[in-house]
Design a protein around this motif. Structure first.
Motif, PDB file in Angstrom:
ATOM      1  N   GLU A  28       0.844  -1.189   0.000  1.00  0.00           N
ATOM      2  CA  GLU A  28       0.000   0.000   0.000  1.00  0.00           C
ATOM      3  C   GLU A  28       0.879   1.238   0.000  1.00  0.00           C
ATOM      4  O   GLU A  28       1.780   1.371   0.819  1.00  0.00           O
ATOM      5  N   LYS A  29       0.625   2.122  -0.952  1.00  0.00           N
ATOM      6  CA  LYS A  29       1.331   3.398  -0.993  1.00  0.00           C
ATOM      7  C   LYS A  29       0.614   4.329  -0.030  1.00  0.00           C
ATOM      8  O   LYS A  29      -0.500   4.780  -0.300  1.00  0.00           O
ATOM      9  N   ILE A  30       1.220   4.572   1.090  1.00  0.00           N
ATOM     10  CA  ILE A  30       0.566   5.354   2.140  1.00  0.00           C
ATOM     11  C   ILE A  30       0.223   6.761   1.670  1.00  0.00           C
ATOM     12  O   ILE A  30      -0.878   7.249   1.878  1.00  0.00           O
ATOM     13  N   ALA A  31       1.161   7.417   0.999  1.00  0.00           N
ATOM     14  CA  ALA A  31       0.929   8.806   0.588  1.00  0.00           C
ATOM     15  C   ALA A  31      -0.226   8.916  -0.395  1.00  0.00           C
ATOM     16  O   ALA A  31      -0.963   9.884  -0.397  1.00  0.00           O
ATOM     17  N   GLU A  32      -0.395   7.899  -1.236  1.00  0.00           N
ATOM     18  CA  GLU A  32      -1.436   7.974  -2.259  1.00  0.00           C
ATOM     19  C   GLU A  32      -2.658   7.133  -1.905  1.00  0.00           C
ATOM     20  O   GLU A  32      -3.611   7.062  -2.656  1.00  0.00           O
ATOM     21  N   ASN A  33      -2.615   6.434  -0.755  1.00  0.00           N
ATOM     22  CA  ASN A  33      -3.722   5.642  -0.252  1.00  0.00           C
ATOM     23  C   ASN A  33      -4.283   4.685  -1.305  1.00  0.00           C
ATOM     24  O   ASN A  33      -5.488   4.642  -1.540  1.00  0.00           O
ATOM     25  N   GLU A  34      -3.402   3.952  -1.948  1.00  0.00           N
ATOM     26  CA  GLU A  34      -3.837   2.970  -2.934  1.00  0.00           C
ATOM     27  C   GLU A  34      -3.039   1.678  -2.752  1.00  0.00           C
ATOM     28  O   GLU A  34      -1.947   1.681  -2.206  1.00  0.00           O
ATOM     29  N   THR A  35      -3.619   0.592  -3.186  1.00  0.00           N
ATOM     30  CA  THR A  35      -2.949  -0.694  -3.128  1.00  0.00           C
ATOM     31  C   THR A  35      -2.505  -1.067  -4.530  1.00  0.00           C
ATOM     32  O   THR A  35      -3.276  -0.957  -5.478  1.00  0.00           O
TER      33      THR A  35
END
Length: 143
Positions: A28-35
């Motif tokens: 999960e890319k935390i900064a972009e909130n996507e998996t």
């Protein structure tokens, strides 16, 4: 830099659960909130699985980069010989592992020590296989 992971009961339980179930790794890319799905090479997955198996058994894991230098004490533990014997072999040139001195101390690269250990372990295995074969040919009861 060495990384040490000690298998606490909580970590051991998580590792056992991971081994008991099939799992999928998502990042999960935390900064972009996507998996996103990231392809992971099979060798890396197998490596991680081996680490998880060791942890599930309650063993500690230490990861050391190949280029890192270690003391003769650590090298003797890896090679399963006494430190003094290792030093004698190094100083006599009988042991083909390069080392350098830092003051009075000797430092060896992890990669060189591991490569040497793998080489002697392979030689030992071949010798044992030859002895077993001879024992069978001589009918010494090792059938």
């Amino acid at each position: 830099m060495a990384i040490k992971l000690t298998a606490s009961e909580e970590i051991k339980q998580v590792a056992q659960n991971l081994l008991a179930n099939k799992f999928k790794i998502n990042v999960e890319k935390i900064a972009e909130n996507e998996t996103v799905n990231i392809p992971i090479p099979v060798d890396l997955v197998n490596f991680v699985q081996e680490i998880i198996q060791e942890i599930a058994q309650g063993n500690s894991i230490i990861l050391i980069p190949n280029s890192q230098e270690i003391s003769t004490t650590k090298a003797s533990e890896i090679l399963e010989v006494s430190r003094q014997h290792l030093i004698e072999l190094l100083e006599s040139g009988e042991l083909p592992i390069p080392f350098r001195r830092v003051g009075k101390h000797r430092r060896l690269r992890v990669e060189d020590v591991i490569n040497y250990k793998n080489k002697i372990d392979e030689q030992r295995l071949k010798t044992l296989e030859e002895l077993a074969k001879q024992a069978q040919e001589l009918k010494l009861g090792y059938e």
